[in-house]
Design an enzyme around this catalytic site. Structure first.
Site, PDB file in Angstrom:
ATOM      1  N   GLU A   1      -4.326   4.144 -10.653  1.00 36.65           N
ATOM      2  CA  GLU A   1      -3.373   4.684  -9.646  1.00 36.65           C
ATOM      3  C   GLU A   1      -1.725   4.575 -10.435  1.00 36.65           C
ATOM      4  OE1 GLU A   1      -3.125   3.130  -5.950  1.00 36.65           O
ATOM      5  OE2 GLU A   1      -0.994   3.646  -5.497  1.00 36.65           O
TER       6      GLU A   1
ATOM      7  N   GLU B   1       7.664   5.616  -5.759  1.00 34.90           N
ATOM      8  CA  GLU B   1       8.004   5.055  -4.207  1.00 34.90           C
ATOM      9  C   GLU B   1       9.587   4.954  -3.937  1.00 34.90           C
ATOM     10  OE1 GLU B   1       4.162   3.018  -2.192  1.00 34.90           O
ATOM     11  OE2 GLU B   1       5.163   1.682  -3.603  1.00 34.90           O
TER      12      GLU B   1
ATOM     13  N   TRP C   1       5.548   8.268   4.635  1.00 32.39           N
ATOM     14  CA  TRP C   1       4.789   7.636   5.713  1.00 32.39           C
ATOM     15  C   TRP C   1       5.859   6.417   6.135  1.00 32.39           C
ATOM     16  CZ3 TRP C   1       3.256   2.091   4.576  1.00 32.39           C
ATOM     17  CH2 TRP C   1       3.529   2.040   3.468  1.00 32.39           C
TER      18      TRP C   1
ATOM     19  N   THR D   1       4.363  -5.873   5.704  1.00 30.33           N
ATOM     20  CA  THR D   1       4.788  -4.267   5.171  1.00 30.33           C
ATOM     21  C   THR D   1       6.238  -3.837   5.730  1.00 30.33           C
ATOM     22  OG1 THR D   1       2.389  -4.281   5.495  1.00 30.33           O
ATOM     23  CG2 THR D   1       3.625  -2.107   5.229  1.00 30.33           C
TER      24      THR D   1
END
Ligand SMILES: *[C@@H]1O[C@H](CO)[C@@H](O)[C@H](O)[C@H]1NC(C)=O
Ligand SMILES: *[C@@H]1O[C@H](CO)[C@@H](O)[C@H](O)[C@H]1NC(C)=O
Length: 265
Positions: free
Chosen positions: A118, A122, A205, A216
Site C-alpha cells: 500500500e 492522507e 471518510w 482513531t
C-alpha cells in the site's frame, strides 16, 4: 489497527478494523490475474469516468466541469470512494486535488495490491500545516512508516500530489518538490517495500465518527460534527502511468515478491 482500511471497513459496513482484499494470492486463495492498466492516461473528472476503468467503491461521487470529482460527507456513515479497475506494476500517479476541511475528516489517495502492499497520501480536515504519506508492505502493520510533511493551502486550492514508483524506490512529490524517498532496502531489506500490482482509489471518510475507537478519532483530529457539514474533497484530474506493458499480471507463487509477478503479453 490500520486506519485507511478501517475506513474501507466502515464503507463496507464492517464493525471492526479489517484489512480487506477481494482475493489474496499469497494466502492460498485461487485468484484471477490482475487486469493490467498497461498505458498512461490523464483522467479529467469533468464528467463521469468510464465504467470500464473506474468503479464506485462506496457512496456517490459527482462530476462537474468547474470543479472535477466531488466527494462529499454530509451524514454519518458516508465515505464516497472510487477505485480503478485495472492495476499498474510500477508507475506514476499524479493527483490534482483540494482536500476537505472539517474536524475528523480524512481525505486520501491509496494504492493497494491484492496482498496489501500500500501507498498513501492522507490529509486531515483540521490540519492545514502538514500532509501525510504512508506505505505498507504485505499488509504488515508498522506505525513507523507514516511521515508528515510541511505544506499549506491544501484545503484552499488544488495541488499536485505525485507518487513515482520503480523497483528501486518510491517517491512522494508535492507541486514539483520531492518530499520523501523510500529506497527498496529501507523497507526491511526490501521485504516490506511495495512491489506488487496496485490499484488506485480516492476517497474521503470520517475518522472522527463517534462510533470509531477513541484512538482513531484522536488521530483524525477529533470528533466529526456531521451537522456542520457537508465536507467536500475535490479531484480535478489524475494522471496514471503503468511502467509495465501487458494484458494481465499473474501471481505465480505466494511470496508476494516482484519476481513472482509475471507480465503476460
Ligand atoms: C498538524 O500535523 C503536525 C504533524 O503531525 C502536527 O505537528 C501539528 O500539531 C498538527 N496541527 C494541528 C492543528 O493539528
Ligand atoms: C506534477 O508533479 C510531477 C512531479 O514533480 C511533475 O512531473 C508533473 O509534471 C506535475 N504535473 C503538472 C501538471 O504540473
Amino acid at each position: 489497527m490500520h486506519l485507511r482500511l478501517l475506513a474501507l471497513g466502515l464503507a463496507l459496513g464492517l464493525t471492526s478494523a479489517q484489512v480487506v482484499s477481494d482475493c489474496d494470492p499469497t494466502k492460498g486463495e485461487d485468484c484471477e490475474p490482475n487486469p493490467a492498466f498497461s498505458t498512461s492516461h490523464n483522467f479529467i473528472f469533468n464528467q463521469t469516468p468510464s465504467y470500464e476503468l473506474w468503479e464506485n467503491y462506496a457512496g456517490e461521487v459527482t462530476y462537474d466541469p468547474s470543479y472535477g470529482a466531488k466527494f462529499t460527507i454530509s451524514a454519518q456513515g458516508e465515505s464516497p470512494t472510487i477505485r480503478m479497475r485495472q492495476y499498474f506494476f510500477f508507475g506514476r500517479t499524479e493527483v490534482h486535488m483540494k482536500v476537505a476541511p472539517g474536524q475528523g475528516i480524512v481525505s486520501s489517495m491509496m494504492w493497494l495490491s491484492d496482498n496489501l502492499d500500500e501507498v498513501d497520501w492522507e490529509f486531515l480536515g483540521t490540519n492545514d500545516t502538514h500532509a501525510m504519506s504512508n506505505y505498507f508492505g504485505k499488509g504488515h502493520q508498522d506505525w513507523h512508516n507514516g511521515e508528515e510533511h510541511p505544506m499549506t493551502g491544501m484545503h484552499d486550492d488544488y495541488h499536485n500530489y505525485t507518487c513515482y514508483w520503480t523497483e528501486e524506490k518510491l517517491e512522494w512529490w508535492i507541486d514539483g518538490g520531492l518530499i520523501r524517498t523510500l529506497l527498496y532496502d529501507d523497507a526491511e531489506g526490501g521485504k516490506y517495500f511495495p512491489q506488487t500490482p496496485m490499484r488506485l482509489s480516492l476517497g474521503i471518510w470520517a475518522g472522527g465518527d463517534p462510533e470509531l475507537p477513541e484512538g482513531t478519532r484522536q488521530w483524525a483530529g477529533g470528533d466529526t460534527d456531521f451537522d456542520s457539514g457537508p465536507y467536500d474533497m475535490y479531484v480535478q484530474s489524475i494522471f496514471i502511468e503503468d511502467f509495465s506493458e501487458g494484458k494481465e499480471y499473474v501471481w505465480t507463487d505466494e511470496t508476494g515478491s516482484m519476481e513472482s509477478i509475471e507480465v503476460v503479453e
